[in-house]
Design a protein around this motif. Structure first.
Motif, short mmCIF file in Angstrom:
data_model
loop_
_atom_site.label_atom_id
_atom_site.label_comp_id
_atom_site.label_asym_id
_atom_site.label_seq_id
_atom_site.Cartn_x
_atom_site.Cartn_y
_atom_site.Cartn_z
N TRP A 184 4.04 2.66 2.43
CA TRP A 184 5.32 2.97 1.84
C TRP A 184 5.70 4.08 2.15
N ASP A 185 5.11 5.09 2.20
CA ASP A 185 5.13 6.35 2.64
C ASP A 185 5.60 6.61 4.04
N GLU B 83 1.00 -1.35 -0.04
CA GLU B 83 0.16 -0.17 0.02
C GLU B 83 0.72 1.30 0.22
N THR B 84 0.62 2.09 -0.74
CA THR B 84 1.43 3.56 -0.94
C THR B 84 1.23 4.13 0.47
#
Length: 272
Positions: A116-117, A112-113
């Motif tokens: 990740w972020d 999931e972005t």
């Protein structure tokens, strides 16, 4: 271990960061700045160190201050580092033990972005924020001398936390492994920038270690146990105190000719 100066430790409320704080106090640091999100847990660590020093009959106990902050918030890091430098007069050692880990179900294709972020912000951007703020202080201060043999030590020593996942791949750990590889790159590049100025920058790479970060998730804990049983020559997890000893070595005078390295403390995992 020759660490007579002022130590700044992130992630100091628990696990390896907490063990590192106790180790700096035990080995003679004159001051500790403890940073973490959890103010109550930081206070508990502070009181625990003070109790330990009273029990040992230390005549000049180290000064301890706590600073609640989010390592991924650039402005909070800058403000905290400036406050620490003002309070203590200098910063000699930085150990950035703050971090976050996560497994990604299904592997890299399903990261999931948002996850990740978050992991990149805390593990990598946080490392840069702290290194940058501390280095600006350290480069302006006079070198500290060794308490052992008066060798010229350094204007400062910064230890960033990588991992065995900074040099090896482990399944379902896309974001974490990416950040820990990147931390070693940050260390190698920045250490070149300032080696001639007496600022040493190194990475420590813990192996499987029993900490709240690694044991609070049943999924991560189970994966660790399986890997330890088959891939760690010592056939056990490390203790936070064992990682802390590596941090103290990299911080102080016993490593005065060491910079730009990644010290693996992993029970032999990466030698296979």
């Amino acid at each position: 271990m020759d660490v007579p100066g002022i130590a700044l430790i992130t992630g100091a409320a628990s696990g390896i960061g907490k063990a590192t704080a106790f180790s700096f106090a035990r080995d003679g640091a004159s001051g500790l700045a403890l940073l973490d999100l959890n103010k109550e847990a930081l206070d508990a660590v502070k009181f625990g160190i003070e109790d330990q020093e009273r029990e040992r009959g230390i005549m000049n106990p180290c000064r301890i201050e706590v600073y609640p902050l989010n390592i991924g918030d650039e402005s909070q890091v800058n403000e905290a580092v400036q406050s620490i430098a003002s309070t203590f007069g200098r910063i000699d050692y930085v150990a950035n033990a703050a971090g976050v880990a996560m497994k990604h179900e299904g592997g890299a294709a399903f990261v999931e972005t948002s996850d990740w972020d978050r992991i990149l912000n805390i593990n990598l951007s946080g490392s840069l924020f702290l290194l940058r703020a501390a280095a600006k202080i350290m480069l302006k201060q006079e070198p500290i001398l060794s308490s052992r043999d008066s060798r010229p030590l350094q204007r400062g020593s910064i230890i960033l936390f990588s991992s065995i996942q900074g040099v090896a791949g482990i399944p379902l750990s896309t974001a974490y492994a990416a950040t820990k590889h990147a931390v070693i790159g940050l260390v190698r590049s920045s250490s070149e920038d300032y080696a001639k100025d007496g600022l040493r920058i190194n990475a420590i790479c813990p192996g499987y270690t029993e900490t709240p970060l690694t044991t609070k998730s049943p999924q991560i804990l189970q994966a660790m146990k399986e890997r330890v049983a088959t891939a760690v020559p010592m056939e056990r997890m490390g203790r936070p105190e064992e990682i802390a000893d590596g941090v103290i070595y990299l911080a102080g005078g016993r490593s005065s000719f060491v910079t730009g390295t990644a010290l693996l403390v992993d029970g032999g995992y990466t030698q296979r």
